[in-house]
Design a protein around this motif. Structure first.
Motif, mmCIF file in Angstrom:
data_model
loop_
_atom_site.group_PDB
_atom_site.id
_atom_site.type_symbol
_atom_site.label_atom_id
_atom_site.label_comp_id
_atom_site.label_asym_id
_atom_site.label_seq_id
_atom_site.Cartn_x
_atom_site.Cartn_y
_atom_site.Cartn_z
ATOM 1 N N ASP A 79 0.833 -1.207 0.000
ATOM 2 C CA ASP A 79 0.000 0.000 0.000
ATOM 3 C C ASP A 79 0.869 1.261 0.000
ATOM 4 N N MET A 80 1.885 1.272 0.866
ATOM 5 C CA MET A 80 2.800 2.421 0.905
ATOM 6 C C MET A 80 3.542 2.555 -0.421
ATOM 7 N N GLY A 81 3.982 1.427 -0.976
ATOM 8 C CA GLY A 81 4.725 1.436 -2.234
ATOM 9 C C GLY A 81 3.909 1.979 -3.384
ATOM 10 N N PHE A 82 2.633 1.575 -3.476
ATOM 11 C CA PHE A 82 1.771 2.094 -4.537
ATOM 12 C C PHE A 82 1.611 3.601 -4.414
ATOM 13 N N ASN A 83 1.441 4.090 -3.185
ATOM 14 C CA ASN A 83 1.303 5.541 -2.981
ATOM 15 C C ASN A 83 2.568 6.292 -3.389
ATOM 16 N N PHE A 84 3.730 5.758 -3.037
ATOM 17 C CA PHE A 84 4.983 6.404 -3.432
ATOM 18 C C PHE A 84 5.134 6.383 -4.949
ATOM 19 N N ALA A 85 4.764 5.273 -5.583
ATOM 20 C CA ALA A 85 4.883 5.171 -7.037
ATOM 21 C C ALA A 85 3.944 6.148 -7.740
ATOM 22 N N ILE A 86 2.751 6.307 -7.205
ATOM 23 C CA ILE A 86 1.804 7.268 -7.784
ATOM 24 C C ILE A 86 2.395 8.668 -7.762
ATOM 25 N N ASP A 87 3.102 8.976 -6.689
ATOM 26 C CA ASP A 87 3.743 10.286 -6.568
ATOM 27 C C ASP A 87 5.065 10.358 -7.327
ATOM 28 N N ALA A 88 5.360 9.319 -8.125
ATOM 29 C CA ALA A 88 6.563 9.249 -8.964
ATOM 30 C C ALA A 88 7.847 9.343 -8.149
ATOM 31 N N LYS A 89 7.815 8.792 -6.934
ATOM 32 C CA LYS A 89 9.017 8.814 -6.118
ATOM 33 C C LYS A 89 9.938 7.632 -6.418
ATOM 34 N N PHE A 90 9.397 6.560 -6.977
ATOM 35 C CA PHE A 90 10.206 5.443 -7.449
ATOM 36 C C PHE A 90 9.404 4.605 -8.436
ATOM 37 N N SER A 91 10.094 3.695 -9.111
ATOM 38 C CA SER A 91 9.441 2.775 -10.040
ATOM 39 C C SER A 91 8.917 1.576 -9.259
ATOM 40 N N LEU A 92 7.890 0.962 -9.782
ATOM 41 C CA LEU A 92 7.234 -0.163 -9.136
ATOM 42 C C LEU A 92 7.235 -1.344 -10.088
ATOM 43 N N ILE A 93 7.725 -2.498 -9.609
ATOM 44 C CA ILE A 93 7.694 -3.709 -10.423
ATOM 45 C C ILE A 93 7.137 -4.862 -9.600
ATOM 46 N N SER A 94 6.605 -5.866 -10.297
ATOM 47 C CA SER A 94 6.147 -7.099 -9.652
ATOM 48 C C SER A 94 7.123 -8.212 -9.977
ATOM 49 N N VAL A 95 7.364 -9.058 -8.989
ATOM 50 C CA VAL A 95 8.246 -10.208 -9.156
ATOM 51 C C VAL A 95 7.462 -11.457 -8.760
ATOM 52 N N ILE A 96 7.394 -12.423 -9.656
ATOM 53 C CA ILE A 96 6.737 -13.691 -9.361
ATOM 54 C C ILE A 96 7.807 -14.640 -8.822
ATOM 55 N N LEU A 97 7.680 -15.027 -7.561
ATOM 56 C CA LEU A 97 8.652 -15.921 -6.938
ATOM 57 C C LEU A 97 8.372 -17.373 -7.331
ATOM 58 N N PRO A 98 9.379 -18.237 -7.243
ATOM 59 C CA PRO A 98 9.165 -19.660 -7.546
ATOM 60 C C PRO A 98 8.019 -20.243 -6.718
ATOM 61 N N GLY A 99 7.184 -21.023 -7.382
ATOM 62 C CA GLY A 99 6.058 -21.654 -6.714
ATOM 63 C C GLY A 99 4.742 -20.927 -6.921
ATOM 64 N N ALA A 100 4.803 -19.661 -7.301
ATOM 65 C CA ALA A 100 3.593 -18.906 -7.624
ATOM 66 C C ALA A 100 3.438 -18.915 -9.139
ATOM 67 N N THR A 101 2.237 -18.768 -9.596
ATOM 68 C CA THR A 101 2.016 -18.735 -11.034
ATOM 69 C C THR A 101 1.631 -17.324 -11.450
ATOM 70 N N PRO A 102 2.056 -16.889 -12.641
ATOM 71 C CA PRO A 102 1.712 -15.531 -13.094
ATOM 72 C C PRO A 102 0.204 -15.291 -13.159
ATOM 73 N N ALA A 103 -0.573 -16.335 -13.504
ATOM 74 C CA ALA A 103 -2.013 -16.150 -13.616
ATOM 75 C C ALA A 103 -2.680 -16.010 -12.250
ATOM 76 N N ASN A 104 -2.059 -16.582 -11.225
ATOM 77 C CA ASN A 104 -2.653 -16.550 -9.899
ATOM 78 C C ASN A 104 -1.557 -16.506 -8.834
ATOM 79 N N PRO A 105 -0.781 -15.418 -8.776
ATOM 80 C CA PRO A 105 0.261 -15.340 -7.761
ATOM 81 C C PRO A 105 -0.353 -15.398 -6.375
ATOM 82 N N GLY A 106 0.302 -16.114 -5.517
ATOM 83 C CA GLY A 106 -0.185 -16.236 -4.161
ATOM 84 C C GLY A 106 -1.130 -17.401 -3.964
ATOM 85 N N ALA A 107 -1.415 -18.128 -5.037
ATOM 86 C CA ALA A 107 -2.264 -19.308 -4.891
ATOM 87 C C ALA A 107 -1.459 -20.420 -4.225
ATOM 88 N N ARG A 108 -2.127 -21.157 -3.423
ATOM 89 C CA ARG A 108 -1.438 -22.265 -2.742
ATOM 90 C C ARG A 108 -1.570 -23.533 -3.516
#
Length: 108
Positions: A79-108
């Motif tokens: 939440d804090m990161g999205f707010n900082f990115a909106i204010d153009a204070k830094f770039s925001l990227i997503s990283v899919i870690l091993p075991g998660a799938t791009p279509a459903n990251p965080g799925a067990r």
């Protein structure tokens, strides 16, 4: 912190810490300065304050999505990161870690 800035702030669920730590190590081996909670926050620091200070010195915020889903404290960081990115204070990227799938990251 020895550096004046962080190239990357890694936000991750503590249950996905081994994969996030491996990513941190790989980035550091490539010469990046990385904010990683275990190595950059003292036990006596107030987490919100430490993160806010780190955000002011961060170029890229990496939200890590792993098989454990989004943790309660990670949600706060995101939440804090999205707010900082909106204010153009830094770039925001997503990283899919091993075991998660791009279509459903965080799925067990």
């Amino acid at each position: 912190m020895a550096d004046d800035f962080y190239d990357v702030f890694l936000s991750h669920n503590s249950k996905d810490k081994p994969a996030a730590r491996a990513l941190c190590t790989a980035l550091e081996q490539e010469g990046c300065s990385v904010f990683f909670d275990d190595q950059d926050m003292d036990n006596d620091q107030i987490a919100g304050s430490a993160i806010d200070d780190a955000f002011d010195k961060t170029l890229v915020f990496a939200g890590c999505w792993g098989p454990a889903g989004v943790g309660r404290y990670q949600k706060f960081e995101l939440d804090m990161g999205f707010n900082f990115a909106i204010d153009a204070k830094f770039s925001l990227i997503s990283v899919i870690l091993p075991g998660a799938t791009p279509a459903n990251p965080g799925a067990r």
